[in-house]
Design a protein around this motif. Structure first.
Motif, PDB file in Angstrom:
ATOM      1  N   PHE A 123      -2.496   0.365  -9.319  1.00  0.00           N
ATOM      2  CA  PHE A 123      -3.142  -0.740  -8.628  1.00  0.00           C
ATOM      3  C   PHE A 123      -3.941  -0.248  -7.421  1.00  0.00           C
ATOM      4  O   PHE A 123      -5.090  -0.646  -7.201  1.00  0.00           O
ATOM      5  N   THR A 124      -3.311   0.617  -6.630  1.00  0.00           N
ATOM      6  CA  THR A 124      -3.948   1.088  -5.403  1.00  0.00           C
ATOM      7  C   THR A 124      -5.187   1.920  -5.704  1.00  0.00           C
ATOM      8  O   THR A 124      -6.224   1.779  -5.035  1.00  0.00           O
ATOM      9  N   ILE A 154       0.303   1.173 -16.483  1.00  0.00           N
ATOM     10  CA  ILE A 154       0.304  -0.249 -16.829  1.00  0.00           C
ATOM     11  C   ILE A 154       0.976  -0.474 -18.180  1.00  0.00           C
ATOM     12  O   ILE A 154       1.743  -1.433 -18.371  1.00  0.00           O
ATOM     13  N   SER A 155       0.741   0.419 -19.127  1.00  0.00           N
ATOM     14  CA  SER A 155       1.378   0.300 -20.447  1.00  0.00           C
ATOM     15  C   SER A 155       2.895   0.414 -20.331  1.00  0.00           C
ATOM     16  O   SER A 155       3.642  -0.342 -20.971  1.00  0.00           O
ATOM     17  N   LEU A 209      -0.023  -7.188  -4.818  1.00  0.00           N
ATOM     18  CA  LEU A 209      -0.314  -7.646  -3.455  1.00  0.00           C
ATOM     19  C   LEU A 209      -0.041  -6.541  -2.436  1.00  0.00           C
ATOM     20  O   LEU A 209      -0.787  -6.387  -1.459  1.00  0.00           O
ATOM     21  N   ILE A 210       1.003  -5.758  -2.659  1.00  0.00           N
ATOM     22  CA  ILE A 210       1.298  -4.643  -1.761  1.00  0.00           C
ATOM     23  C   ILE A 210       0.174  -3.613  -1.806  1.00  0.00           C
ATOM     24  O   ILE A 210      -0.233  -3.074  -0.768  1.00  0.00           O
ATOM     25  N   SER A 211      -0.363  -3.338  -2.986  1.00  0.00           N
ATOM     26  CA  SER A 211      -1.479  -2.405  -3.097  1.00  0.00           C
ATOM     27  C   SER A 211      -2.701  -2.920  -2.344  1.00  0.00           C
ATOM     28  O   SER A 211      -3.402  -2.155  -1.669  1.00  0.00           O
ATOM     29  N   PHE A 212      -2.950  -4.218  -2.453  1.00  0.00           N
ATOM     30  CA  PHE A 212      -4.072  -4.812  -1.721  1.00  0.00           C
ATOM     31  C   PHE A 212      -3.835  -4.732  -0.215  1.00  0.00           C
ATOM     32  O   PHE A 212      -4.768  -4.519   0.571  1.00  0.00           O
ATOM     33  N   MET A 213      -2.567  -4.883   0.190  1.00  0.00           N
ATOM     34  CA  MET A 213      -2.230  -4.739   1.611  1.00  0.00           C
ATOM     35  C   MET A 213      -2.482  -3.315   2.099  1.00  0.00           C
ATOM     36  O   MET A 213      -2.924  -3.109   3.236  1.00  0.00           O
TER      37      MET A 213
END
Length: 372
Positions: A123-124, A154-155, A209-213
């Motif tokens: 994600f990050t 992701i898989s 959401l943590i990655s976006f943070m």
């Protein structure tokens, strides 16, 4: 002359590699410990709304005096500035991710939470590419490895969420002296297979959401490098947001009365070691190393969670978690290899343009290459 240079290189390696690695590993241990304590407390009736609000409140109260002691070098950001808006957004996302994470653990287990956390590097990295914090060169082997690793991660997460499978290690049987609510709750959890999928989806949303943070906090630290103040405002905003939401969601007033038991221990532990220590460590790591480096330590939590879950919760280990974790780990190390490959390429290119450079630390193999 050579001895002084060796000391400088050794100190640089210690401060920029060893200390951040130890700090990030300790932070992951603290997060898994908090998840395990929270799960044990919920089995004894702790509301996750109560847990979230009190955890943020404890960390905010502890950070307040630290801001006055260590945070005087720069002025506070103005309320109408883009920087303040980013801090406000981090607080909001932090609260939402905490709610999603607590509810996900309540539906599933800390082991599943740690397994899904392997998605954080993928994600990050994806978000870092979108926000131009990471460069993508499709012909580069490092970039190809990072993209392939993200897809594999992701898989693996999908395997864990969608396929529970038979038990590899059975759950520990509790004796008659154990509280009856534990066995009753475990029977309810095993009777609803769909809760595993719901928990996995909630945990996946938490780590997105943590990655976006991480991306937002990196931007904040570039403009305002004050770790303690940033973490304080983040916790303060999360506390102010969580207060009306949690009190409205948890209407049973007796749930807000804390007793000196495992529920109080879980709240204090989370407030001190997660909302305070881990948040400060991650913010410092984002400032020093960037978002991708911090996210790469998430997969280490799976081994810690399996051990703690088996010891303290008696949770069973399912085949889907094992297969998915192996796939996730392979994807994780592929991303690490790609990141290391890019760093080595940049380092060699820098040395070629600087022939007067005496020493250079190759990060991926930790070897010292000397240029006379």
């Amino acid at each position: 002359m050579r001895g002084a240079g060796e000391e400088t290189v050794a100190w640089r390696y210690l401060s920029r590699d060893v200390v951040p690695f130890a700090a990030m590993f300790t932070a992951e241990c603290a997060i898994v410990g908090s998840n395990t304590l929270f799960k044990a407390a919920t089995l004894r009736g702790l509301s996750f709304y109560v847990f979230v609000f009190y955890s943020y409140l404890v960390s905010t109260l502890l950070l307040l005096p630290l801001c006055f002691i260590f945070g005087r070098s720069k002025r506070l950001p103005q309320s109408k500035s883009p920087l303040f808006f980013k801090i406000l957004l981090v607080g909001l996302l932090g609260f939402i991710s905490q709610i999603a994470g607590c509810k996900g653990i309540e539906y599933s287990s800390p082991t599943l939470s740690s397994a899904i956390s392997n998605l954080t590097p993928a994600f990050t990295f994806t978000l870092a590419v979108i926000f131009r914090m990471e460069q993508v060169r499709l012909r580069s082997s490092g970039t190809q490895a990072k993209i392939i690793g993200a897809v594999i991660s992701i898989s693996g997460a999908l395997v864990i969420v969608l396929y529970k499978g038979p038990k590899v290690l059975p759950a520990a049987s509790f004796t008659s002296s154990s509280p009856p609510t534990i066995s009753l709750h475990q029977q309810q959890m095993t009777s609803f297979e769909s809760s595993w999928i719901i928990g996995g989806l909630l945990l996946a949303s938490q780590y997105f959401l943590i990655s976006f943070m991480y991306i937002l906090q990196t931007m904040i630290m570039e403009a305002y490098p004050e770790e303690i103040r940033v973490v304080f405002f983040y916790n303060l905003i999360a506390t102010l947001i969580s207060a009306p939401v949690c009190f409205f969601a948890e209407t049973n007033l007796t749930s807000w009365v804390l007793k000196p038991d495992i529920s109080l221990a879980a709240i204090i532990y989370s407030g001190v070691f997660v909302s305070l220590f881990t948040a400060l460590t991650h913010t410092w790591g984002l400032h020093l190393k960037g978002p991708v480096y911090v996210s790469l330590f998430r997969p280490l939590s799976i081994a810690i969670a399996v051990s703690m879950g088996a010891i303290f919760l008696g949770t069973a280990l399912h085949l889907g978690s094992v297969i998915g974790s192996v796939i996730l780990s392979f994807g994780f190390y592929t991303v690490i290899w790609g990141k290391t490959r890019e760093n080595s390429t940049k380092a060699v290119a820098g040395c070629e343009h600087s022939p007067l450079l005496l020493t250079h630390v190759v990060e991926d193999e930790h070897l010292l290459v000397r240029y006379d």
